[in-house]
Design a protein around this motif. Sequence first.
Motif, PDB file in Angstrom:
ATOM      1  N   GLU A 206       2.811  -6.354  -6.447  1.00  0.00           N
ATOM      2  CA  GLU A 206       1.403  -6.187  -6.854  1.00  0.00           C
ATOM      3  C   GLU A 206       0.553  -5.678  -5.692  1.00  0.00           C
ATOM      4  O   GLU A 206      -0.209  -4.730  -5.826  1.00  0.00           O
ATOM      5  CB  GLU A 206       0.811  -7.521  -7.317  1.00  0.00           C
ATOM      6  N   TRP A 207       0.709  -6.297  -4.534  1.00  0.00           N
ATOM      7  CA  TRP A 207      -0.178  -5.923  -3.418  1.00  0.00           C
ATOM      8  C   TRP A 207       0.295  -4.648  -2.727  1.00  0.00           C
ATOM      9  O   TRP A 207      -0.495  -3.954  -2.098  1.00  0.00           O
ATOM     10  CB  TRP A 207      -0.404  -7.113  -2.479  1.00  0.00           C
ATOM     11  N   LEU A 208       1.601  -4.319  -2.923  1.00  0.00           N
ATOM     12  CA  LEU A 208       2.063  -2.993  -2.484  1.00  0.00           C
ATOM     13  C   LEU A 208       1.367  -1.938  -3.352  1.00  0.00           C
ATOM     14  O   LEU A 208       0.817  -0.943  -2.835  1.00  0.00           O
ATOM     15  CB  LEU A 208       3.590  -2.888  -2.622  1.00  0.00           C
ATOM     16  N   GLY A 209       1.360  -2.173  -4.663  1.00  0.00           N
ATOM     17  CA  GLY A 209       0.692  -1.254  -5.595  1.00  0.00           C
ATOM     18  C   GLY A 209      -0.791  -1.135  -5.270  1.00  0.00           C
ATOM     19  O   GLY A 209      -1.357  -0.033  -5.272  1.00  0.00           O
ATOM     20  N   TRP A 210      -1.393  -2.262  -4.944  1.00  0.00           N
ATOM     21  CA  TRP A 210      -2.822  -2.277  -4.587  1.00  0.00           C
ATOM     22  C   TRP A 210      -3.076  -1.427  -3.340  1.00  0.00           C
ATOM     23  O   TRP A 210      -4.018  -0.644  -3.285  1.00  0.00           O
ATOM     24  CB  TRP A 210      -3.242  -3.722  -4.343  1.00  0.00           C
ATOM     25  N   SER A 211      -2.210  -1.573  -2.358  1.00  0.00           N
ATOM     26  CA  SER A 211      -2.418  -0.822  -1.108  1.00  0.00           C
ATOM     27  C   SER A 211      -2.233   0.676  -1.357  1.00  0.00           C
ATOM     28  O   SER A 211      -2.929   1.496  -0.764  1.00  0.00           O
ATOM     29  CB  SER A 211      -1.512  -1.326   0.015  1.00  0.00           C
ATOM     30  N   ILE A 212      -1.326   1.023  -2.282  1.00  0.00           N
ATOM     31  CA  ILE A 212      -1.127   2.450  -2.588  1.00  0.00           C
ATOM     32  C   ILE A 212      -2.309   2.984  -3.402  1.00  0.00           C
ATOM     33  O   ILE A 212      -2.855   4.043  -3.111  1.00  0.00           O
ATOM     34  CB  ILE A 212       0.208   2.673  -3.331  1.00  0.00           C
ATOM     35  N   MET A 213      -2.729   2.231  -4.411  1.00  0.00           N
ATOM     36  CA  MET A 213      -3.797   2.789  -5.284  1.00  0.00           C
ATOM     37  C   MET A 213      -5.143   2.842  -4.575  1.00  0.00           C
ATOM     38  O   MET A 213      -5.955   3.719  -4.859  1.00  0.00           O
ATOM     39  CB  MET A 213      -3.879   2.052  -6.623  1.00  0.00           C
ATOM     40  N   THR A 214      -5.380   1.917  -3.617  1.00  0.00           N
ATOM     41  CA  THR A 214      -6.655   1.984  -2.876  1.00  0.00           C
ATOM     42  C   THR A 214      -6.509   2.858  -1.632  1.00  0.00           C
ATOM     43  O   THR A 214      -7.499   3.215  -1.010  1.00  0.00           O
ATOM     44  CB  THR A 214      -7.126   0.574  -2.437  1.00  0.00           C
ATOM     45  N   SER A 216      -5.763   2.328   1.426  1.00  0.00           N
ATOM     46  CA  SER A 216      -6.716   1.809   2.412  1.00  0.00           C
ATOM     47  C   SER A 216      -6.032   0.868   3.403  1.00  0.00           C
ATOM     48  O   SER A 216      -4.995   0.258   3.090  1.00  0.00           O
ATOM     49  CB  SER A 216      -7.799   1.005   1.687  1.00  0.00           C
ATOM     50  N   SER A 217      -6.640   0.733   4.592  1.00  0.00           N
ATOM     51  CA  SER A 217      -6.093  -0.208   5.568  1.00  0.00           C
ATOM     52  C   SER A 217      -6.347  -1.646   5.115  1.00  0.00           C
ATOM     53  O   SER A 217      -5.563  -2.546   5.419  1.00  0.00           O
ATOM     54  CB  SER A 217      -6.699   0.023   6.949  1.00  0.00           C
ATOM     55  N   THR A 218      -7.418  -1.867   4.345  1.00  0.00           N
ATOM     56  CA  THR A 218      -7.655  -3.231   3.854  1.00  0.00           C
ATOM     57  C   THR A 218      -6.551  -3.639   2.859  1.00  0.00           C
ATOM     58  O   THR A 218      -6.055  -4.759   2.899  1.00  0.00           O
ATOM     59  CB  THR A 218      -9.026  -3.338   3.157  1.00  0.00           C
ATOM     60  N   GLY A 219      -6.182  -2.711   1.988  1.00  0.00           N
ATOM     61  CA  GLY A 219      -5.103  -2.982   1.034  1.00  0.00           C
ATOM     62  C   GLY A 219      -3.779  -3.180   1.771  1.00  0.00           C
ATOM     63  O   GLY A 219      -3.021  -4.109   1.467  1.00  0.00           O
ATOM     64  N   LEU A 220      -3.528  -2.330   2.758  1.00  0.00           N
ATOM     65  CA  LEU A 220      -2.283  -2.449   3.530  1.00  0.00           C
ATOM     66  C   LEU A 220      -2.234  -3.799   4.258  1.00  0.00           C
ATOM     67  O   LEU A 220      -1.195  -4.467   4.274  1.00  0.00           O
ATOM     68  CB  LEU A 220      -2.196  -1.295   4.538  1.00  0.00           C
ATOM     69  N   GLY A 221      -3.391  -4.191   4.821  1.00  0.00           N
ATOM     70  CA  GLY A 221      -3.459  -5.483   5.524  1.00  0.00           C
ATOM     71  C   GLY A 221      -3.119  -6.633   4.599  1.00  0.00           C
ATOM     72  O   GLY A 221      -2.358  -7.535   4.963  1.00  0.00           O
ATOM     73  N   PHE A 222      -3.623  -6.582   3.377  1.00  0.00           N
ATOM     74  CA  PHE A 222      -3.342  -7.663   2.419  1.00  0.00           C
ATOM     75  C   PHE A 222      -1.862  -7.664   2.034  1.00  0.00           C
ATOM     76  O   PHE A 222      -1.227  -8.721   1.950  1.00  0.00           O
ATOM     77  CB  PHE A 222      -4.248  -7.510   1.190  1.00  0.00           C
ATOM     78  N   PHE A 223      -1.309  -6.474   1.827  1.00  0.00           N
ATOM     79  CA  PHE A 223       0.117  -6.376   1.496  1.00  0.00           C
ATOM     80  C   PHE A 223       0.990  -6.963   2.620  1.00  0.00           C
ATOM     81  O   PHE A 223       1.866  -7.799   2.378  1.00  0.00           O
ATOM     82  CB  PHE A 223       0.465  -4.905   1.222  1.00  0.00           C
ATOM     83  N   VAL A 224       0.692  -6.563   3.866  1.00  0.00           N
ATOM     84  CA  VAL A 224       1.498  -7.057   5.001  1.00  0.00           C
ATOM     85  C   VAL A 224       1.364  -8.575   5.124  1.00  0.00           C
ATOM     86  O   VAL A 224       2.344  -9.294   5.333  1.00  0.00           O
ATOM     87  CB  VAL A 224       1.082  -6.371   6.332  1.00  0.00           C
ATOM     88  N   SER A 225       0.145  -9.069   4.965  1.00  0.00           N
ATOM     89  CA  SER A 225      -0.039 -10.512   5.118  1.00  0.00           C
ATOM     90  C   SER A 225       0.669 -11.278   3.994  1.00  0.00           C
ATOM     91  O   SER A 225       1.186 -12.363   4.205  1.00  0.00           O
ATOM     92  CB  SER A 225      -1.529 -10.865   5.187  1.00  0.00           C
ATOM     93  N   THR A 226       0.747 -10.676   2.798  1.00  0.00           N
ATOM     94  CA  THR A 226       1.469 -11.335   1.693  1.00  0.00           C
ATOM     95  C   THR A 226       2.972 -11.402   2.003  1.00  0.00           C
ATOM     96  O   THR A 226       3.620 -12.430   1.800  1.00  0.00           O
ATOM     97  CB  THR A 226       1.230 -10.572   0.360  1.00  0.00           C
ATOM     98  N   VAL A 227       3.514 -10.294   2.542  1.00  0.00           N
ATOM     99  CA  VAL A 227       4.936 -10.303   2.921  1.00  0.00           C
ATOM    100  C   VAL A 227       5.182 -11.369   3.999  1.00  0.00           C
ATOM    101  O   VAL A 227       6.163 -12.109   3.948  1.00  0.00           O
ATOM    102  CB  VAL A 227       5.380  -8.909   3.452  1.00  0.00           C
ATOM    103  N   CYS A 228       4.242 -11.453   4.952  1.00  0.00           N
ATOM    104  CA  CYS A 228       4.405 -12.412   6.056  1.00  0.00           C
ATOM    105  C   CYS A 228       4.355 -13.857   5.566  1.00  0.00           C
ATOM    106  O   CYS A 228       4.951 -14.742   6.157  1.00  0.00           O
ATOM    107  CB  CYS A 228       3.306 -12.214   7.108  1.00  0.00           C
TER     108      CYS A 228
END
Length: 260
Positions: A206-214, A216-228
């Motif tokens: 979900e958050w990978l998709g979010w980072s791609i559709m937005t 944005s670095s904010t979306g990427l940050g959320f995706f990375v933090s979710t993986v972590c």
Amino acid sequence: DFLLLRIREEFIHKALVFLLFFRIFDAIRDFRKSPAYGRHLDSTFNRLGKMSAKVGWILMESPAVFVTLAVFFKGQHNHEIVPRCFLALFEAHYIHRTFIFPMGIKTGATRMPIVTAMMASLFNALNGYIQGRWISHYGYYPTQWLTAPQFLFGIVIFATGMLINIWADRLLLHLRASSQEKVYKVPHGGLFEYVTCPNYLGEILEWLGWSIMTWSSTGLGFFVSTVCFLGPRANAHHDWYLKKFSDYPQSRKSLIPFLW
Ligand code: NDP
């Protein structure tokens, strides 16, 4: 106005960096352990106080619903179609997580450490601010973004992840017949034959998709933090199942079919 804008931009940037380091630090510390809730709760938390898991989840996740909404409507692009699509997707995830998912929890009365709920609540408020502010104010998404490959590809990944996440959580929640039944059982069926934590895989998608559709670095940050956060927790769940159930399927991976 320009100075105020610069100060705000700096705040959003620093908040994002804090968010990332907060989660990455946690991930390094807990690489084989896991944030203490559910099955990984240990006696350290008895002294610090615990609360009902249902109430804990509502408290933890509600800032993501309300902070994001409040921040979104203050943004200069809040009336535009693409930011509103983003808001609808983000809110769909968090309304489900805050008000629907906790209703199915069957973990008895006291399973959530108050400190865990408070930390998660803080994270969600900060992340809600960052994402809401980006999609409605700092980011610029004209109507043509609706047909951009990033938007279309991202939305497909997001929707696939959400379906997997909800399906897997529901299956796990139905393993127990009632809150009186405190045991764990081995889940079977679908993606559970390939990985221990398809619910986490879905959430990460979900958050990978979010980072791609937005895009944005904010979306990427959320995706990375979710993986972590969820990566180490998936490892910890997997190790826990292998120890607890001698017949646990050896071919299953923790998080990603055939790989991890
Ligand atoms: P878990 O898989 O640990 O547990 C989900 C629920 O199912 C709990 O109520 C748990 O009970 C129950 N359960 C799990 N496995 C079994 C089993 N084998 N037998 C019986 N009951 C079981 O998920 P989390 O609680 O960690 O997370 C819940 C949701 O929140 C997930 O969808 C996850 O993706 C999401 N999440 C997202 C985060 C993010 O950073 N975006 C961070 C954390 C969670 P019990 O509590 O007693 O173990």
